[in-house]
Design a protein around this motif. Structure first.
Motif, PDB file in Angstrom:
ATOM      1  N   VAL A   1       0.822  -1.218   0.000  1.00  0.00           N
ATOM      2  CA  VAL A   1       0.000   0.000   0.000  1.00  0.00           C
ATOM      3  C   VAL A   1       0.853   1.264   0.000  1.00  0.00           C
ATOM      4  O   VAL A   1       0.378   2.350  -0.371  1.00  0.00           O
ATOM      5  N   ASN A   2       2.102   1.156   0.425  1.00  0.00           N
ATOM      6  CA  ASN A   2       3.000   2.317   0.454  1.00  0.00           C
ATOM      7  C   ASN A   2       3.963   2.358  -0.739  1.00  0.00           C
ATOM      8  O   ASN A   2       4.847   3.217  -0.789  1.00  0.00           O
ATOM      9  N   GLY A   3       3.781   1.416  -1.661  1.00  0.00           N
ATOM     10  CA  GLY A   3       4.651   1.383  -2.832  1.00  0.00           C
ATOM     11  C   GLY A   3       5.951   0.656  -2.623  1.00  0.00           C
ATOM     12  O   GLY A   3       6.821   0.670  -3.502  1.00  0.00           O
ATOM     13  N   ASN A   4       6.131   0.019  -1.463  1.00  0.00           N
ATOM     14  CA  ASN A   4       7.349  -0.738  -1.201  1.00  0.00           C
ATOM     15  C   ASN A   4       7.308  -2.095  -1.896  1.00  0.00           C
ATOM     16  O   ASN A   4       6.255  -2.543  -2.356  1.00  0.00           O
ATOM     17  N   ILE A   5       8.445  -2.776  -1.947  1.00  0.00           N
ATOM     18  CA  ILE A   5       8.581  -4.031  -2.688  1.00  0.00           C
ATOM     19  C   ILE A   5       8.088  -5.200  -1.847  1.00  0.00           C
ATOM     20  O   ILE A   5       8.533  -5.394  -0.714  1.00  0.00           O
ATOM     21  N   VAL A   6       7.161  -5.982  -2.429  1.00  0.00           N
ATOM     22  CA  VAL A   6       6.624  -7.170  -1.758  1.00  0.00           C
ATOM     23  C   VAL A   6       6.644  -8.329  -2.738  1.00  0.00           C
ATOM     24  O   VAL A   6       6.166  -8.211  -3.866  1.00  0.00           O
ATOM     25  N   ASN A   7       7.181  -9.442  -2.311  1.00  0.00           N
ATOM     26  CA  ASN A   7       7.233 -10.627  -3.166  1.00  0.00           C
ATOM     27  C   ASN A   7       5.819 -11.148  -3.420  1.00  0.00           C
ATOM     28  O   ASN A   7       5.038 -11.371  -2.491  1.00  0.00           O
ATOM     29  N   GLY A   8       5.470 -11.313  -4.723  1.00  0.00           N
ATOM     30  CA  GLY A   8       4.198 -11.905  -5.107  1.00  0.00           C
ATOM     31  C   GLY A   8       3.010 -10.965  -5.123  1.00  0.00           C
ATOM     32  O   GLY A   8       1.885 -11.400  -5.412  1.00  0.00           O
ATOM     33  N   SER A   9       3.184  -9.678  -4.863  1.00  0.00           N
ATOM     34  CA  SER A   9       2.058  -8.738  -4.882  1.00  0.00           C
ATOM     35  C   SER A   9       1.585  -8.498  -6.317  1.00  0.00           C
ATOM     36  O   SER A   9       2.384  -8.272  -7.225  1.00  0.00           O
ATOM     37  N   ASP A  10       0.248  -8.493  -6.510  1.00  0.00           N
ATOM     38  CA  ASP A  10      -0.317  -8.235  -7.838  1.00  0.00           C
ATOM     39  C   ASP A  10      -0.397  -6.743  -8.159  1.00  0.00           C
ATOM     40  O   ASP A  10      -0.701  -6.371  -9.291  1.00  0.00           O
ATOM     41  N   THR A  11      -0.147  -5.884  -7.194  1.00  0.00           N
ATOM     42  CA  THR A  11      -0.243  -4.438  -7.407  1.00  0.00           C
ATOM     43  C   THR A  11       1.004  -3.929  -8.116  1.00  0.00           C
ATOM     44  O   THR A  11       2.138  -4.195  -7.692  1.00  0.00           O
ATOM     45  N   ASP A  12       0.803  -3.180  -9.209  1.00  0.00           N
ATOM     46  CA  ASP A  12       1.929  -2.658  -9.983  1.00  0.00           C
ATOM     47  C   ASP A  12       2.584  -1.475  -9.269  1.00  0.00           C
ATOM     48  O   ASP A  12       1.919  -0.680  -8.596  1.00  0.00           O
ATOM     49  N   PHE A  13       3.886  -1.340  -9.456  1.00  0.00           N
ATOM     50  CA  PHE A  13       4.562  -0.078  -9.135  1.00  0.00           C
ATOM     51  C   PHE A  13       4.172   0.932 -10.213  1.00  0.00           C
ATOM     52  O   PHE A  13       3.844   0.560 -11.338  1.00  0.00           O
ATOM     53  N   GLN A  14       4.261   2.229  -9.872  1.00  0.00           N
ATOM     54  CA  GLN A  14       3.862   3.265 -10.821  1.00  0.00           C
ATOM     55  C   GLN A  14       4.892   4.385 -10.875  1.00  0.00           C
ATOM     56  O   GLN A  14       5.362   4.874  -9.840  1.00  0.00           O
ATOM     57  N   ILE A  15       5.241   4.777 -12.118  1.00  0.00           N
ATOM     58  CA  ILE A  15       6.034   5.981 -12.344  1.00  0.00           C
ATOM     59  C   ILE A  15       5.076   7.173 -12.373  1.00  0.00           C
ATOM     60  O   ILE A  15       3.933   7.054 -12.839  1.00  0.00           O
ATOM     61  N   VAL A  16       5.525   8.319 -11.883  1.00  0.00           N
ATOM     62  CA  VAL A  16       4.647   9.493 -11.816  1.00  0.00           C
ATOM     63  C   VAL A  16       4.292  10.022 -13.199  1.00  0.00           C
ATOM     64  O   VAL A  16       3.137  10.346 -13.472  1.00  0.00           O
ATOM     65  N   LYS A  17       5.275  10.106 -14.098  1.00  0.00           N
ATOM     66  CA  LYS A  17       4.994  10.611 -15.442  1.00  0.00           C
ATOM     67  C   LYS A  17       5.974  10.012 -16.432  1.00  0.00           C
ATOM     68  O   LYS A  17       7.028   9.488 -16.057  1.00  0.00           O
ATOM     69  N   ALA A  18       5.615  10.084 -17.708  1.00  0.00           N
ATOM     70  CA  ALA A  18       6.458   9.521 -18.770  1.00  0.00           C
ATOM     71  C   ALA A  18       7.815  10.219 -18.800  1.00  0.00           C
ATOM     72  O   ALA A  18       7.965  11.382 -18.406  1.00  0.00           O
ATOM     73  N   GLY A  19       8.821   9.500 -19.277  1.00  0.00           N
ATOM     74  CA  GLY A  19      10.169  10.052 -19.364  1.00  0.00           C
ATOM     75  C   GLY A  19      11.204   8.971 -19.156  1.00  0.00           C
ATOM     76  O   GLY A  19      10.879   7.788 -19.033  1.00  0.00           O
TER      77      GLY A  19
END
Length: 358
Positions: free
Chosen positions: A218-236
């Motif tokens: 939920v805080n964007g930290n790395i978790v093994n096996g989580s289905d939630t994607d990491f997200q970049i703020v904007k293209a670049g």
């Protein structure tokens, strides 16, 4: 009568020229200016290691230089080997660091000082001598007396291994995902460009397989096996750093660009290139004008490369040369550079490039 008037005119003209020359001499004469005191160092003997590479290990400070004109003074530091700081070519090989306007101190991390010491040629794990002086600039350059430092640099241990970064930027194809290489134990780094026309989500994997993957909590930290994607703020384009030891990741804006009067941004603003993570090259495709171009990192002149001619296909670190575009049109420009040296943190002396008219 006319004869005397002419003589009077000549005498007045000579007097006027004499006064003018005297005034010019006063205006252009330079008063002697010096540093009022020595450079002070927080330590004159520094041993650099993995324990202090990210800490401040040296602070240099100096007194202000008072020029006859009340105006901002720019300061810089020059570092060199003692043997190269004497003679006819003294300080010509120095590493110069701009400090700023009216700034009277500069701190260095262990990593920064380590890079500088190795760049100057000091051997690792041995105490070596370097000298440093302050340069002050207003209408002329004034230099302080140098001081000597004993610095023991170290070689950072090279580690191996990779993780992978599938994401929307490349259609989630695990086989073509960007590779992030180990830069330390459990820490990985690489480069990715997120196009404007594609999504901003991604994950990490230990292998080119979906049998194991890392997603976000939920805080964007790395978790093994989580289905939630990491997200970049904007293209670049970004330098991606993943620390599996702390379950943290960072995305730092990072881009090589073309700069010069042949480009849209001229000499003041780089035009960003995009990173091809499969070919491991930077690319620009677009319009170029008649003029010159070279390459620089992150829209500053700190790290820049220029060619010695149009034909070699090679560019050199800090070289003043530029590639000349003789005909306006649409071009593809590619730029290929090796990673920074893992032990010194320095960029390579050369890189390669290609300019192709489409």
């Amino acid at each position: 009568m006319k004869k005397y008037i002419n003589k009077l005119f000549v005498i007045c003209a000579l007097l006027f020229l004499g006064v003018s020359c005297e005034n010019d001499a006063i205006l252009t004469s330079l008063k002697e200016v010096n540093f009022s005191g020595p450079i002070e160092a927080s330590s004159n003997a520094i041993v650099i290691s993995t324990e202090n590479e990210n800490l401040s290990v040296l602070t240099l400070s100096w007194p202000a230089v008072t020029f006859p004109v009340n105006a901002p003074v720019t300061y810089a530091l020059e570092f060199d080997l003692p043997a190269d700081a004497i003679g006819a070519t003294a300080w010509s090989k120095a590493v110069r660091i701009e400090v700023g306007v009216d700034v009277l101190s500069k701190a260095f991390s262990g990593s920064d000082l380590n890079k500088m010491a190795i760049k100057l040629g000091l051997p690792v794990d041995v105490a070596g001598k370097i000298v440093v002086r302050v340069e002050s600039t207003l209408d002329r350059k004034i230099y302080s007396n140098p001081i000597e430092l004993r610095v023991t640099p170290f070689a950072k241990k090279v580690v191996f291994g990779s993780i992978y970064m599938p994401g929307s930027y490349q259609g989630w194809d695990i086989d073509t995902a960007a590779e992030l290489k180990a830069i330390d134990s459990g820490i990985f780094q690489g480069y990715v460009t997120f196009p404007e026309t594609q999504g901003l989500g991604f994950k990490f994997t230990n292998e080119r397989s979906w049998s194991q993957f890392y997603g976000a909590d939920v805080n964007g930290n790395i978790v093994n096996g989580s289905d939630t994607d990491f997200q970049i703020v904007k293209a670049g384009s970004y330098q991606m750093t993943v620390n599996l030891n702390t379950a943290k990741w960072t995305a730092t804006p990072f881009s090589w660009g073309v700069v010069g009067d042949a480009t849209e941004g001229g000499w003041d603003n780089s035009t960003n290139m995009s990173y091809d993570h499969q070919l491991k090259i930077w690319k620009f495709k677009g319009a170029l004008k008649v003029g010159n171009l070279k390459f620089r990192l992150n829209n500053t002149w700190i790290i820049n490369y220029g060619p010695k001619n149009n034909n070699e296909g090679k560019v050199y670190l800090d070289d003043p040369g530029a590639h000349y575009i003789s005909e306006a049109g649409t071009y593809e420009v590619t730029f290929s550079i090796q990673e920074k040296d893992a032990t010194t943190g320095l960029y390579p002396a050369t890189a390669t490039y290609k300019v192709t008219k489409i």
